[in-house]
Design a protein around this motif. Structure first.
Motif, PDB file in Angstrom:
ATOM      1  N   TRP A   1       0.843  -1.207   0.000  1.00  0.00           N
ATOM      2  CA  TRP A   1       0.000   0.000   0.000  1.00  0.00           C
ATOM      3  C   TRP A   1       0.872   1.249   0.000  1.00  0.00           C
ATOM      4  O   TRP A   1       0.678   2.159  -0.808  1.00  0.00           O
ATOM      5  CB  TRP A   1      -0.936  -0.009   1.203  1.00  0.00           C
ATOM      6  CG  TRP A   1      -1.788   1.219   1.272  1.00  0.00           C
ATOM      7  CD1 TRP A   1      -1.584   2.329   2.053  1.00  0.00           C
ATOM      8  CD2 TRP A   1      -2.955   1.496   0.496  1.00  0.00           C
ATOM      9  NE1 TRP A   1      -2.561   3.263   1.819  1.00  0.00           N
ATOM     10  CE2 TRP A   1      -3.408   2.780   0.864  1.00  0.00           C
ATOM     11  CE3 TRP A   1      -3.663   0.790  -0.473  1.00  0.00           C
ATOM     12  CZ2 TRP A   1      -4.536   3.364   0.310  1.00  0.00           C
ATOM     13  CZ3 TRP A   1      -4.790   1.359  -1.025  1.00  0.00           C
ATOM     14  CH2 TRP A   1      -5.208   2.635  -0.646  1.00  0.00           C
ATOM     15  N   LYS A   2       1.846   1.272   0.899  1.00  0.00           N
ATOM     16  CA  LYS A   2       2.709   2.450   1.024  1.00  0.00           C
ATOM     17  C   LYS A   2       3.476   2.731  -0.268  1.00  0.00           C
ATOM     18  O   LYS A   2       3.611   3.888  -0.671  1.00  0.00           O
ATOM     19  CB  LYS A   2       3.690   2.259   2.181  1.00  0.00           C
ATOM     20  CG  LYS A   2       3.030   2.254   3.541  1.00  0.00           C
ATOM     21  CD  LYS A   2       4.063   1.974   4.617  1.00  0.00           C
ATOM     22  CE  LYS A   2       3.458   1.878   5.990  1.00  0.00           C
ATOM     23  NZ  LYS A   2       4.457   1.534   7.007  1.00  0.00           N
ATOM     24  N   ASP A   3       3.962   1.687  -0.909  1.00  0.00           N
ATOM     25  CA  ASP A   3       4.784   1.857  -2.109  1.00  0.00           C
ATOM     26  C   ASP A   3       3.976   2.221  -3.356  1.00  0.00           C
ATOM     27  O   ASP A   3       4.491   2.906  -4.231  1.00  0.00           O
ATOM     28  CB  ASP A   3       5.566   0.573  -2.406  1.00  0.00           C
ATOM     29  CG  ASP A   3       6.663   0.300  -1.389  1.00  0.00           C
ATOM     30  OD1 ASP A   3       7.011   1.210  -0.600  1.00  0.00           O
ATOM     31  OD2 ASP A   3       7.170  -0.844  -1.382  1.00  0.00           O
ATOM     32  N   ASN A   4       2.737   1.745  -3.443  1.00  0.00           N
ATOM     33  CA  ASN A   4       2.012   1.853  -4.701  1.00  0.00           C
ATOM     34  C   ASN A   4       0.729   2.683  -4.671  1.00  0.00           C
ATOM     35  O   ASN A   4       0.319   3.182  -5.724  1.00  0.00           O
ATOM     36  CB  ASN A   4       1.658   0.456  -5.214  1.00  0.00           C
ATOM     37  CG  ASN A   4       2.891  -0.382  -5.451  1.00  0.00           C
ATOM     38  OD1 ASN A   4       3.703  -0.066  -6.309  1.00  0.00           O
ATOM     39  ND2 ASN A   4       3.052  -1.438  -4.676  1.00  0.00           N
ATOM     40  N   TYR A   5       0.106   2.812  -3.507  1.00  0.00           N
ATOM     41  CA  TYR A   5      -1.244   3.378  -3.506  1.00  0.00           C
ATOM     42  C   TYR A   5      -1.466   4.524  -2.533  1.00  0.00           C
ATOM     43  O   TYR A   5      -2.379   5.331  -2.730  1.00  0.00           O
ATOM     44  CB  TYR A   5      -2.266   2.268  -3.206  1.00  0.00           C
ATOM     45  CG  TYR A   5      -2.125   1.087  -4.131  1.00  0.00           C
ATOM     46  CD1 TYR A   5      -2.504   1.179  -5.465  1.00  0.00           C
ATOM     47  CD2 TYR A   5      -1.588  -0.114  -3.685  1.00  0.00           C
ATOM     48  CE1 TYR A   5      -2.365   0.101  -6.330  1.00  0.00           C
ATOM     49  CE2 TYR A   5      -1.451  -1.200  -4.539  1.00  0.00           C
ATOM     50  CZ  TYR A   5      -1.843  -1.080  -5.848  1.00  0.00           C
ATOM     51  OH  TYR A   5      -1.696  -2.148  -6.701  1.00  0.00           O
ATOM     52  N   LYS A   6      -0.673   4.602  -1.500  1.00  0.00           N
ATOM     53  CA  LYS A   6      -0.853   5.626  -0.476  1.00  0.00           C
ATOM     54  C   LYS A   6      -0.748   7.031  -1.083  1.00  0.00           C
ATOM     55  O   LYS A   6       0.099   7.295  -1.932  1.00  0.00           O
ATOM     56  CB  LYS A   6       0.209   5.464   0.620  1.00  0.00           C
ATOM     57  CG  LYS A   6       0.039   6.430   1.762  1.00  0.00           C
ATOM     58  CD  LYS A   6       1.101   6.199   2.823  1.00  0.00           C
ATOM     59  CE  LYS A   6       0.929   7.216   3.938  1.00  0.00           C
ATOM     60  NZ  LYS A   6       1.906   7.033   4.994  1.00  0.00           N
ATOM     61  N   GLY A   7      -1.650   7.908  -0.629  1.00  0.00           N
ATOM     62  CA  GLY A   7      -1.608   9.299  -1.058  1.00  0.00           C
ATOM     63  C   GLY A   7      -2.214   9.561  -2.417  1.00  0.00           C
ATOM     64  O   GLY A   7      -2.184  10.687  -2.898  1.00  0.00           O
ATOM     65  N   LYS A   8      -2.749   8.528  -3.044  1.00  0.00           N
ATOM     66  CA  LYS A   8      -3.378   8.678  -4.357  1.00  0.00           C
ATOM     67  C   LYS A   8      -4.882   8.528  -4.199  1.00  0.00           C
ATOM     68  O   LYS A   8      -5.364   7.867  -3.297  1.00  0.00           O
ATOM     69  CB  LYS A   8      -2.845   7.624  -5.326  1.00  0.00           C
ATOM     70  CG  LYS A   8      -1.351   7.718  -5.568  1.00  0.00           C
ATOM     71  CD  LYS A   8      -0.878   6.598  -6.472  1.00  0.00           C
ATOM     72  CE  LYS A   8       0.639   6.667  -6.645  1.00  0.00           C
ATOM     73  NZ  LYS A   8       1.151   5.520  -7.407  1.00  0.00           N
ATOM     74  N   GLU A   9      -5.609   9.158  -5.117  1.00  0.00           N
ATOM     75  CA  GLU A   9      -7.069   9.039  -5.122  1.00  0.00           C
ATOM     76  C   GLU A   9      -7.470   7.739  -5.808  1.00  0.00           C
ATOM     77  O   GLU A   9      -6.951   7.416  -6.880  1.00  0.00           O
ATOM     78  CB  GLU A   9      -7.701  10.222  -5.858  1.00  0.00           C
ATOM     79  CG  GLU A   9      -7.568  11.542  -5.112  1.00  0.00           C
ATOM     80  CD  GLU A   9      -8.382  11.589  -3.842  1.00  0.00           C
ATOM     81  OE1 GLU A   9      -9.529  11.090  -3.838  1.00  0.00           O
ATOM     82  OE2 GLU A   9      -7.859  12.113  -2.834  1.00  0.00           O
ATOM     83  N   HIS A  10      -8.400   7.004  -5.187  1.00  0.00           N
ATOM     84  CA  HIS A  10      -8.894   5.752  -5.759  1.00  0.00           C
ATOM     85  C   HIS A  10     -10.407   5.707  -5.595  1.00  0.00           C
ATOM     86  O   HIS A  10     -10.914   5.996  -4.513  1.00  0.00           O
ATOM     87  CB  HIS A  10      -8.290   4.537  -5.041  1.00  0.00           C
ATOM     88  CG  HIS A  10      -6.805   4.517  -5.025  1.00  0.00           C
ATOM     89  ND1 HIS A  10      -6.063   4.159  -6.128  1.00  0.00           N
ATOM     90  CD2 HIS A  10      -5.911   4.816  -4.056  1.00  0.00           C
ATOM     91  CE1 HIS A  10      -4.772   4.242  -5.818  1.00  0.00           C
ATOM     92  NE2 HIS A  10      -4.658   4.637  -4.574  1.00  0.00           N
ATOM     93  N   SER A  11     -11.097   5.329  -6.638  1.00  0.00           N
ATOM     94  CA  SER A  11     -12.538   5.123  -6.529  1.00  0.00           C
ATOM     95  C   SER A  11     -12.782   3.849  -5.712  1.00  0.00           C
ATOM     96  O   SER A  11     -11.867   3.034  -5.515  1.00  0.00           O
ATOM     97  CB  SER A  11     -13.168   4.974  -7.912  1.00  0.00           C
ATOM     98  OG  SER A  11     -12.778   3.747  -8.506  1.00  0.00           O
ATOM     99  N   ASP A  12     -14.017   3.674  -5.269  1.00  0.00           N
ATOM    100  CA  ASP A  12     -14.352   2.451  -4.538  1.00  0.00           C
ATOM    101  C   ASP A  12     -14.067   1.219  -5.389  1.00  0.00           C
ATOM    102  O   ASP A  12     -13.497   0.234  -4.910  1.00  0.00           O
ATOM    103  CB  ASP A  12     -15.819   2.469  -4.108  1.00  0.00           C
ATOM    104  CG  ASP A  12     -16.080   3.432  -2.954  1.00  0.00           C
ATOM    105  OD1 ASP A  12     -15.114   3.997  -2.395  1.00  0.00           O
ATOM    106  OD2 ASP A  12     -17.260   3.611  -2.606  1.00  0.00           O
ATOM    107  N   ALA A  13     -14.441   1.276  -6.665  1.00  0.00           N
ATOM    108  CA  ALA A  13     -14.209   0.138  -7.555  1.00  0.00           C
ATOM    109  C   ALA A  13     -12.710  -0.141  -7.708  1.00  0.00           C
ATOM    110  O   ALA A  13     -12.287  -1.307  -7.742  1.00  0.00           O
ATOM    111  CB  ALA A  13     -14.843   0.394  -8.919  1.00  0.00           C
ATOM    112  N   GLU A  14     -11.913   0.912  -7.793  1.00  0.00           N
ATOM    113  CA  GLU A  14     -10.460   0.725  -7.894  1.00  0.00           C
ATOM    114  C   GLU A  14      -9.900   0.090  -6.625  1.00  0.00           C
ATOM    115  O   GLU A  14      -9.044  -0.796  -6.696  1.00  0.00           O
ATOM    116  CB  GLU A  14      -9.769   2.063  -8.156  1.00  0.00           C
ATOM    117  CG  GLU A  14     -10.004   2.613  -9.544  1.00  0.00           C
ATOM    118  CD  GLU A  14      -9.514   4.038  -9.725  1.00  0.00           C
ATOM    119  OE1 GLU A  14      -9.172   4.380 -10.870  1.00  0.00           O
ATOM    120  OE2 GLU A  14      -9.480   4.815  -8.743  1.00  0.00           O
TER     121      GLU A  14
END
Length: 113
Positions: free
Chosen positions: A64-77
């Protein structure tokens, strides 16, 4: 039938499973790291838990920290991300009779038994 989405390496998951076993529940154990729920199943679980997809994400995991944290994601994403990276799914999840709880703390499971 009670279903537990379980990770045997997780102490909270093992404790939750022990509570279910002590209550003599008929248990279906889903090792979600080996058999991840489908995106549709995840969406259903999230609905039963009455939480947002983001609340089911383990945000301290390195993935999560390396790839997704701090980015906007829809519920589906977010659901897709958890399906592709089941390690990110909070655990354990217990489902019985159309109700679901997170076993954090493990005693939460008694709410649906």
């Amino acid at each position: 039938m009670t279903t537990i989405y379980h990770n045997n390496r997780c102490r909270k998951s093992r404790e939750t499973l022990a509570i279910l076993e002590d209550k003599n529940e008929e248990i279906q154990i889903v090792n979600y790291l080996e058999t991840p729920p489908t995106e549709k199943e995840l969406a259903g679980i999230i609905k039963l838990l009455d939480i947002s997809p983001l609340e089911l994400v383990r945000k301290n995991e390195q993935i999560w920290k390396d790839n997704y944290k701090g980015k906007e994601h829809s519920d589906a994403e977010l659901i897709s991300i958890m399906h592709q990276n089941p390690k990110l799914i909070e655990r354990p999840i217990v489902i019985k009779n159309g109700k679901a709880v997170l076993g954090r703390p493990p005693e939460n499971v008694t709410k649906i038994l």
